[in-house]
Motif scaffolding. Structure first.
Motif, PDB file in Angstrom:
ATOM      1  N   THR A 124       8.666  50.729  38.816  1.00 14.09           N
ATOM      2  CA  THR A 124       8.126  49.729  39.747  1.00 14.09           C
ATOM      3  C   THR A 124       8.078  50.303  41.151  1.00 14.09           C
ATOM      4  OG1 THR A 124       9.106  48.005  38.417  1.00 14.09           O
ATOM      5  CG2 THR A 124       8.443  47.384  40.627  1.00 14.09           C
ATOM      6  N   ARG A 125       9.149  50.985  41.539  1.00 12.30           N
ATOM      7  CA  ARG A 125       9.197  51.545  42.889  1.00 12.30           C
ATOM      8  C   ARG A 125       8.165  52.653  43.066  1.00 12.30           C
ATOM      9  NH1 ARG A 125      13.605  49.299  41.487  1.00 12.30           N
ATOM     10  NH2 ARG A 125      14.925  48.206  42.971  1.00 12.30           N
ATOM     11  N   GLU A 147       0.929  53.141  45.516  1.00 10.87           N
ATOM     12  CA  GLU A 147      -0.075  52.193  46.001  1.00 10.87           C
ATOM     13  C   GLU A 147      -0.060  52.106  47.534  1.00 10.87           C
ATOM     14  OE1 GLU A 147      -1.448  49.881  43.416  1.00 10.87           O
ATOM     15  OE2 GLU A 147      -2.908  49.153  44.884  1.00 10.87           O
ATOM     16  N   VAL A 148       1.141  52.070  48.094  1.00 12.64           N
ATOM     17  CA  VAL A 148       1.274  52.020  49.558  1.00 12.64           C
ATOM     18  C   VAL A 148       0.641  53.271  50.173  1.00 12.64           C
ATOM     19  CG1 VAL A 148       2.972  52.230  51.420  1.00 12.64           C
ATOM     20  CG2 VAL A 148       3.280  50.511  49.657  1.00 12.64           C
ATOM     21  N   PRO A 170       5.223  57.595  54.910  1.00 10.01           N
ATOM     22  CA  PRO A 170       6.061  56.795  54.015  1.00 10.01           C
ATOM     23  C   PRO A 170       7.063  57.677  53.257  1.00 10.01           C
ATOM     24  CG  PRO A 170       3.710  56.446  53.582  1.00 10.01           C
ATOM     25  CD  PRO A 170       3.826  57.615  54.483  1.00 10.01           C
ATOM     26  N   ILE A 171       8.292  57.233  53.229  1.00 12.49           N
ATOM     27  CA  ILE A 171       9.323  57.970  52.484  1.00 12.49           C
ATOM     28  C   ILE A 171       9.997  57.007  51.520  1.00 12.49           C
ATOM     29  CG2 ILE A 171      11.556  59.117  52.633  1.00 12.49           C
ATOM     30  CD1 ILE A 171      10.710  60.530  55.052  1.00 12.49           C
ATOM     31  N   LEU A 172      10.111  57.429  50.271  1.00  8.74           N
ATOM     32  CA  LEU A 172      10.819  56.616  49.279  1.00  8.74           C
ATOM     33  C   LEU A 172      12.089  57.360  48.899  1.00  8.74           C
ATOM     34  CD1 LEU A 172      10.820  54.202  47.251  1.00  8.74           C
ATOM     35  CD2 LEU A 172       9.734  55.733  45.638  1.00  8.74           C
ATOM     36  N   SER A 173      13.241  56.723  49.105  1.00  6.12           N
ATOM     37  CA  SER A 173      14.502  57.346  48.721  1.00  6.12           C
ATOM     38  C   SER A 173      14.975  56.744  47.422  1.00  6.12           C
ATOM     39  CB  SER A 173      15.552  57.124  49.804  1.00  6.12           C
ATOM     40  OG  SER A 173      15.278  57.955  50.885  1.00  6.12           O
ATOM     41  N   ARG A 210      -3.168  53.110  49.856  1.00 10.05           N
ATOM     42  CA  ARG A 210      -3.765  52.162  50.779  1.00 10.05           C
ATOM     43  C   ARG A 210      -3.730  52.694  52.206  1.00 10.05           C
ATOM     44  NH1 ARG A 210      -4.340  46.378  49.358  1.00 10.05           N
ATOM     45  NH2 ARG A 210      -4.524  46.471  47.116  1.00 10.05           N
ATOM     46  N   TYR A 247      14.457  61.165  35.293  1.00 10.85           N
ATOM     47  CA  TYR A 247      13.647  60.210  34.526  1.00 10.85           C
ATOM     48  C   TYR A 247      12.178  60.631  34.510  1.00 10.85           C
ATOM     49  CZ  TYR A 247      17.728  57.188  34.517  1.00 10.85           C
ATOM     50  OH  TYR A 247      18.988  56.685  34.334  1.00 10.85           O
ATOM     51  N   GLU A 248      11.944  61.918  34.409  1.00 13.32           N
ATOM     52  CA  GLU A 248      10.588  62.481  34.334  1.00 13.32           C
ATOM     53  C   GLU A 248       9.712  62.000  35.471  1.00 13.32           C
ATOM     54  OE1 GLU A 248       9.648  61.535  30.162  1.00 13.32           O
ATOM     55  OE2 GLU A 248      10.045  63.655  29.848  1.00 13.32           O
ATOM     56  N   GLU A 291       5.373  53.072  41.392  1.00 10.14           N
ATOM     57  CA  GLU A 291       4.041  52.475  41.366  1.00 10.14           C
ATOM     58  C   GLU A 291       3.710  51.854  42.733  1.00 10.14           C
ATOM     59  OE1 GLU A 291       3.693  49.904  37.818  1.00 10.14           O
ATOM     60  OE2 GLU A 291       2.395  48.728  39.127  1.00 10.14           O
ATOM     61  N   ALA A 292       4.677  51.106  43.260  1.00 11.54           N
ATOM     62  CA  ALA A 292       4.453  50.459  44.549  1.00 11.54           C
ATOM     63  C   ALA A 292       4.290  51.497  45.651  1.00 11.54           C
ATOM     64  CB  ALA A 292       5.622  49.530  44.874  1.00 11.54           C
ATOM     65  N   PHE A 293       5.109  52.537  45.580  1.00  8.63           N
ATOM     66  CA  PHE A 293       5.046  53.567  46.613  1.00  8.63           C
ATOM     67  C   PHE A 293       3.690  54.271  46.599  1.00  8.63           C
ATOM     68  CE2 PHE A 293       5.947  57.899  48.214  1.00  8.63           C
ATOM     69  CZ  PHE A 293       6.384  57.556  49.471  1.00  8.63           C
TER      70      PHE A 293
END
Lengths: 322, 351
Positions: B335-336, B342-343, B318-321, B346, B220-221, B338-340
Motif C-alpha cells: 500500500t505504501r 502514485e505521489v 519525496p522520500i519514503l522511509s 503525480r 519483501y522483494e 503504491e501510494a508513494f
C-alpha cells in the motif's frame, strides 16, 4: 436519468459510499460499519445509496480503503486507488490551498503533504497503531461513554491528565491508574486526546514540515477533543471539512469520473450485484516452503480474482485488475 | 568441507563461486523462506535487527542441510553488526556443536589474505588473492545483470520475469575471467530486445542498509514490486561496490561521503553516511523519489532518517522511509509503495 459516479471506501472499521453528479454535487452518501464482513457491508452500502435514488445512471465507479481490491472486483470498479491519493484529491477539490492533511482512520493514521494541489510527500504509521479510531472506540466502550460524546467530555476539562500515548496497552493501564486515583473522567479523556496527538506528531509526522492550511479527515476527526489538541500542539487552526468521514469515497468518485470521461465506459456490474453470491476462499500453496496464502474471490462459482502468491503462478493466470 | 555463508540476493552466486575456487564445497541450505525467519527469530534476542535474525535462521538451516563450516562477515565499526558473530557463534554452538564458526573481519585485508582464509581453506595466499580478483569480476557481472533487469522490469515487467532465470543460468555457468566478458554480451542479447523505452517512467533511488537492499527476501522483494509499478530502481549498493570499498578501489566512495557532509558530518556507524550521501547525489541528479529501507531498531539508519528529512525539504523530493522487521506485513508495504509511486508520478507529470 441523472449521470452519477459512485465512490466506495471500505476501511477496517467502516464502509463509506458516495454518489456524485457530473458537476461534483453529492446527491447521496452512506456510512456503515464493516463489522468484519466487507462483502455484506458493500451490498448494504449499495442498497442504502440506491434506496432514494431510482432515477440515476452510474457512469463510473472508484474504490479505495483497505478492502479496495475486494470492493473493486465485486462492484466492477473502473479505478482502484489507495487512500493517500483519494484523500488528497478530495481535499484539494474543497480546499485548493491545502498543504497538510492529517488523516486518522480506524486502524491507520497518515500525513499527506501537498504543494500546488499535488501530493508531494506522505507518511503512514508503520509499527504502532496507538491513537487510531479503534483504540478510541475501545476506550469509549470501556468508560461507558458514547463515542460521539467523547470530544465534548474532553472540552469540558480545564486541564489534562498525563496519559502515556506510546502504546495502547500502557495508555489503557495509565488511564485505569488515573481513574483509580479519583481524577475526573473529563480530564482523563482530554489527556487521552493529547496523548494521541503527541503520538501522531512524534511518529507519523516526525520530521515533516507541517504548513497551513491543515485539514483533519477520517473518523477520528469527529472527535472535537482531538481537533482542539492538534490546534493547541501546532498553534495553527485545523480545519475539519464538512464531509470528513467520506473524503476517501469522494476522492475515489472524482478519480473514477476523470478516468471514465476518457474511456467513455464503465465496468460497473449494476444493481443486480445484490443477488450475486460473492465468496472469498484462501488456500495455502504447498509447492515451495514459502507456503503463500493465496486468496481467491468467487462470483457465484466463477473465480474473478486471485492474489497473495509470491511467485505469481496463481495470480498471473487471471487478467491483472489493478 | 561443506561451507555455508548467509544468502545475499543475486550476489550469492558470486560468493558461492569464491568458496568453490578455494577448493571447498558450498552448502547454503534451502532458499530463504518464512521458516528461516521464524527459526532465526526463535533463537534471537527480540530487539535485535532483522539481518541478524535472518542470517541466524539461514545458518541453522544450512547446518540442517549438512554444512560444517560457517562463515560470517564481521566488523562494521560503530554498528551492532560488528557484534553479530560473537552472539551467533554462541547461539549456534548450543544448537549444534559439530561445526566450526569463523568470523571474517572485513577491515583487515592483510589478515584476510595471508592468515584467515589460507588457514580455513588450507590454500596459499596467492590462491586467495586470485579468487578474490575473480570474485570482484563475478560480482561486477552480477551488478551489470542487476542494472539490466531493473531497466527491463520498469519497461516490460512480465517479460523480465520470464528472462530472469535464463540470465541467472548464464551467470552460474561462468567460470573464468574470459567467460565473464562473454556472459556480459549474452546478457545484453537477452535483455536489450525487450527493453521498450517508448513510454515514460519514473526513477526512484533506493538507499538504506546494505543487507536489506541486497537480499530480496529481507526487503519483501521491493525491487520487483517497484518494477511491477513501472518504476526504474536506481541503487548504488552491491557486493561489487562493497568489495571495491573494502579494497579501497572505489572512487565513488569519496564522492558519496563528501555529498553526505552537508547533512551528516561524521559517520554514525554502519552505512548511514552512504545512505545520506547517495540520497544527496540522487536528489541532485533529478531522481524523482527516494526510498529508504532499514531494519527497525537500526541505530545508524535512524540517524540517517533525520538527515534525509532535511534533505527532502531542501530539494522538495519525496522520500519514503520503510523500517522492516519480522512483523512487517507485505500488504501494508505494498500500500505504501503504491501510494508513494502514485505521489511521485503525480508530482512529475502534474496530475
Amino acid at each position: 436519468m441523472i449521470k452519477t459516479y459512485l465512490g466506495i471506501d471500505v476501511g477496517s472499521i467502516s464502509t463509506k459510499g458516495v454518489l456524485i453528479t457530473e458537476n461534483r454535487e453529492i446527491i447521496a452518501h452512506a456510512y456503515l460499519r464493516t463489522q468484519g464482513q466487507p462483502i455484506e457491508a458493500i451490498k448494504n452500502l449499495i442498497k442504502e445509496l440506491f434506496k432514494d435514488n431510482k432515477n440515476i445512471e452510474i457512469k463510473g465507479v472508484g474504490t479505495t480503503g483497505s478492502a479496495r481490491r475486494l470492493a473493486g472486483v465485486i462492484v466492477g470498479a473502473d479505478v482502484i486507488k489507495n487512500e493517500i491519493i483519494t484523500h488528497a484529491v478530495a481535499a484539494t477539490y474543497f480546499y485548493p490551498e491545502t498543504r497538510t492533511i492529517i488523516e486518522i482512520g480506524g486502524q491507520d493514521s497518515k500525513i499527506i503533504l501537498l504543494k500546488d494541489s499535488v501530493p508531494v510527500d506522505f507518511a503512514m504509521n508503520t509499527v504502532c497503531a496507538a491513537g487510531t479510531g479503534s483504540f478510541l472506540e475501545h476506550q469509549a466502550i470501556r468508560l461507558g461513554i458514547p463515542i460521539e460524546e467523547f470530544g465534548d467530555y474532553a472540552l469540558r476539562a480545564k486541564k489534562a491528565a498525563t496519559i502515556a500515548g506510546r502504546c495502547t496497552v500502557f495508555a489503557e493501564s495509565d488511564m485505569i491508574h488515573k481513574t483509580q486515583l479519583g481524577i475526573p473522567i473529563e480530564e482523563i479523556i482530554r489527556g487521552l486526546c493529547e496523548a494521541i496527538v503527541r503520538n501522531y506528531l512524534g511518529t507519523v509526522a516526525k520530521g515533516k514540515d507541517i504548513q497551513p492550511l491543515i485539514l483533519f479527515q477520517g473518523g477520528v476527526a469527529a472527535n472535537i477533543g482531538v481537533k482542539t489538541a492538534f490546534e493547541r500542539a501546532l498553534g495553527i487552526e485545523v480545519i475539519v471539512p464538512q464531509h470528513f468521514l467520506i473524503m476517501g469515497a469522494i476522492g475515489a468518485a472524482f478519480i473514477a469520473q476523470d478516468y471514465t470521461q476518457k474511456t467513455k465506459s464503465t465496468k460497473f456490474i449494476g444493481e443486480n450485484l445484490l443477488d450475486i453470491n460473492f465468496k472469498t476462499k484462501t488456500f495455502e500453496c504447498r509447492d515451495c516452503t514459502n507456503f503463500c496464502e493465496v486468496i481467491e474471490t468467487y462470483k457465484n462459482t466463477q473465480i474473478i480474482d486471485r492474489y497473495g502468491d509470491r511467485c505469481g503462478k496463481w495470480s498471473e493466470k487471471l487478467p491483472n485488475i489493478i | 568441507m561443506k561451507v555455508a555463508f548467509p544468502y545475499l540476493g543475486y550476489d550469492t552466486i558470486a560468493l558461492k563461486k569464491f568458496v568453490e575456487l578455494l577448493g571447498a564445497e558450498s552448502c547454503l541450505g534451502p532458499p530463504l523462506t518464512a521458516r528461516t525467519l521464524s527459526l532465526g527469530t526463535k533463537y534471537s534476542p527480540e530487539l535485535i535487527c532483522l539481518p541478524f535474525k535472518i542470517t541466524l535462521g539461514n545458518f541453522i538451516e544450512a547446518l540442517e542441510a549438512g554444512a560444517d563450516t560457517l562463515l560470517m562477515a564481521a566488523g562494521a565499526r560503530k554498528c551492532r553488526f560488528g557484534y553479530y558473530h560473537y552472539l551467533q557463534e554462541n547461539i549456534l554452538k548450543k544448537i549444534d556443536n559439530r561445526h566450526c564458526f569463523y568470523a571474517i573481519s572485513q577491515y583487515t585485508p592483510y589478515e584476510f589474505f595471508f592468515k584467515k582464509m589460507p588457514q580455513i581453506f588450507g590454500v596459499t595466499p596467492q590462491k586467495v588473492i586470485y579468487a578474490t580478483w575473480l570474485l570482484l569480476h563475478y560480482s561486477a557481472l552480477i551488478d551489470y545483470f542487476r542494472k539490466l533487469i531493473r531497466l527491463t522490469r520498469a519497461y516490460n515487467f512480465y517479460d523480465a520475469q520470464k528472462k530472469e532465470l535464463e540470465a541467472l543460468r548464464i551467470i552460474e555457468n561462468v567460470s573464468s575471467f574470459k567467460e565473464v566478458q562473454k556472459a556480459k554480451k549474452e546478457l545484453r542479447k537477452i535483455f536489450s530486445p525487450i527493453i521498450n523505452t517508448s513510454n515514460e517512467i519514473i526513477r526512484i533511488g533506493l538507499v538504506g542498509e546494505i543487507y536489506l537492499m541486497l537480499e530480496p527476501f529481507a526487503n519483501y522483494e521491493i525491487e520487483k514490486e517497484l518494477g511491477k509499478l513501472g518504476v526504474l530502481v536506481v541503487s548504488k549498493r552491491s557486493l561489487y561496490r562493497h568489495l571495491k570499498h573494502l579494497l579501497k578501489l572505489d572512487l565513488f566512495d569519496l564522492r558519496t561521503i563528501s555529498n553526505a557532509y552537508k547533512y551528516l558530518k561524521d559517520s554514525p556507524g554502519g552505512e548511514a553516511i552512504k545512505t545520506v550521501g547517495e540520497a544527496h547525489i540522487f536528489a541532485k541528479k533529478n531522481i524523482d523519489g527516494i526510498i529508504h529501507i532499514y531494519p527497525f531498531t537500526c541505530m545508524p539508519e535512524n540517524i540517517a532518517y533525520e538527515a534525509l528529512q532535511k534533505l527532502a525539504r531542501d530539494y522538495e523530493i519525496p522520500i519514503l522511509s520503510i523500517s522492516i522487521d519480522e512483523h512487517t506485513s507485505k500488504t501494508g508495504l505494498l500500500t505504501r509503495l503504491e501510494a508513494f509511486v502514485e505521489v511521485v508520478k503525480r508530482k512529475k507529470f502534474k496530475g
